[in-house]
Design a protein around this motif. Structure first.
Motif, short mmCIF file in Angstrom:
data_model
loop_
_atom_site.label_atom_id
_atom_site.label_comp_id
_atom_site.label_asym_id
_atom_site.label_seq_id
_atom_site.Cartn_x
_atom_site.Cartn_y
_atom_site.Cartn_z
N ALA A 41 0.83 -1.21 0.00
CA ALA A 41 0.00 0.00 0.00
C ALA A 41 0.87 1.26 0.00
O ALA A 41 0.55 2.24 -0.68
N LEU A 42 1.97 1.24 0.71
CA LEU A 42 2.87 2.39 0.75
C LEU A 42 3.52 2.63 -0.61
O LEU A 42 3.60 3.78 -1.08
N VAL A 43 3.95 1.58 -1.28
CA VAL A 43 4.55 1.72 -2.61
C VAL A 43 3.52 2.25 -3.60
O VAL A 43 3.81 3.14 -4.41
N LEU A 44 2.30 1.74 -3.53
CA LEU A 44 1.24 2.23 -4.41
C LEU A 44 0.92 3.70 -4.15
O LEU A 44 0.74 4.49 -5.08
N LEU A 45 0.89 4.08 -2.89
CA LEU A 45 0.62 5.47 -2.54
C LEU A 45 1.72 6.40 -3.04
O LEU A 45 1.44 7.48 -3.58
N THR A 50 3.39 10.48 -6.90
CA THR A 50 4.36 10.93 -7.89
C THR A 50 3.67 11.28 -9.20
O THR A 50 3.95 12.32 -9.81
N VAL A 51 2.76 10.42 -9.64
CA VAL A 51 2.02 10.70 -10.88
C VAL A 51 1.18 11.96 -10.72
O VAL A 51 1.15 12.82 -11.63
N TYR A 52 0.51 12.11 -9.59
CA TYR A 52 -0.30 13.30 -9.34
C TYR A 52 0.55 14.56 -9.37
O TYR A 52 0.18 15.56 -10.01
N LEU A 53 1.68 14.55 -8.68
CA LEU A 53 2.54 15.73 -8.66
C LEU A 53 3.11 16.05 -10.04
O LEU A 53 3.24 17.22 -10.40
N TYR A 54 3.43 15.02 -10.81
CA TYR A 54 3.93 15.26 -12.16
C TYR A 54 2.90 16.00 -12.99
O TYR A 54 3.20 17.01 -13.63
N PHE A 55 1.67 15.52 -12.98
CA PHE A 55 0.63 16.18 -13.78
C PHE A 55 0.22 17.52 -13.19
O PHE A 55 -0.12 18.44 -13.92
#
Length: 93
Positions: A41-45, A50-55
């Motif tokens: 769950a931590l790796v997925l979070l 990271t994807v959210y911050l990139y976009f």
């Protein structure tokens, strides 16, 4: 006095030692097995953040001041701040 009997290493029962051997408590493989769900769950979070911050950074920077440089950009940003404050809300771009 009761606390001393609970915390005393000489008072532990044999079943406790059989349940948790000393070498098993500190091994990395045991920690990974016991906490596999939490680690997944931590790796997925971390990946989703990271994807959210990139976009958020790439798509959020499409304001009208992005192609300007130097003093022109500062003036443009100042005008945006003034217009945001006059509307009653502060939005930083």
């Amino acid at each position: 006095m009761v606390l001393e009997t609970i915390l005393s290493p000489h008072r532990r029962s044999a079943s406790f030692k059989k349940q948790f051997p000393r070498d098993e408590l500190g091994s990395w493989s045991t920690l990974l097995q016991r906490h596999r769900f939490l680690l997944t769950a931590l790796v997925l979070l971390v990946f989703l953040c990271t994807v959210y911050l990139y976009f958020a950074v790439t798509l959020g920077a499409t304001g009208s001041c992005t192609r300007l440089t130097g003093a022109e950009r500062a003036q443009c940003q100042l005008e945006h701040v003034k217009s945001s404050l006059s509307k009653g809300k502060l939005k930083l771009t």
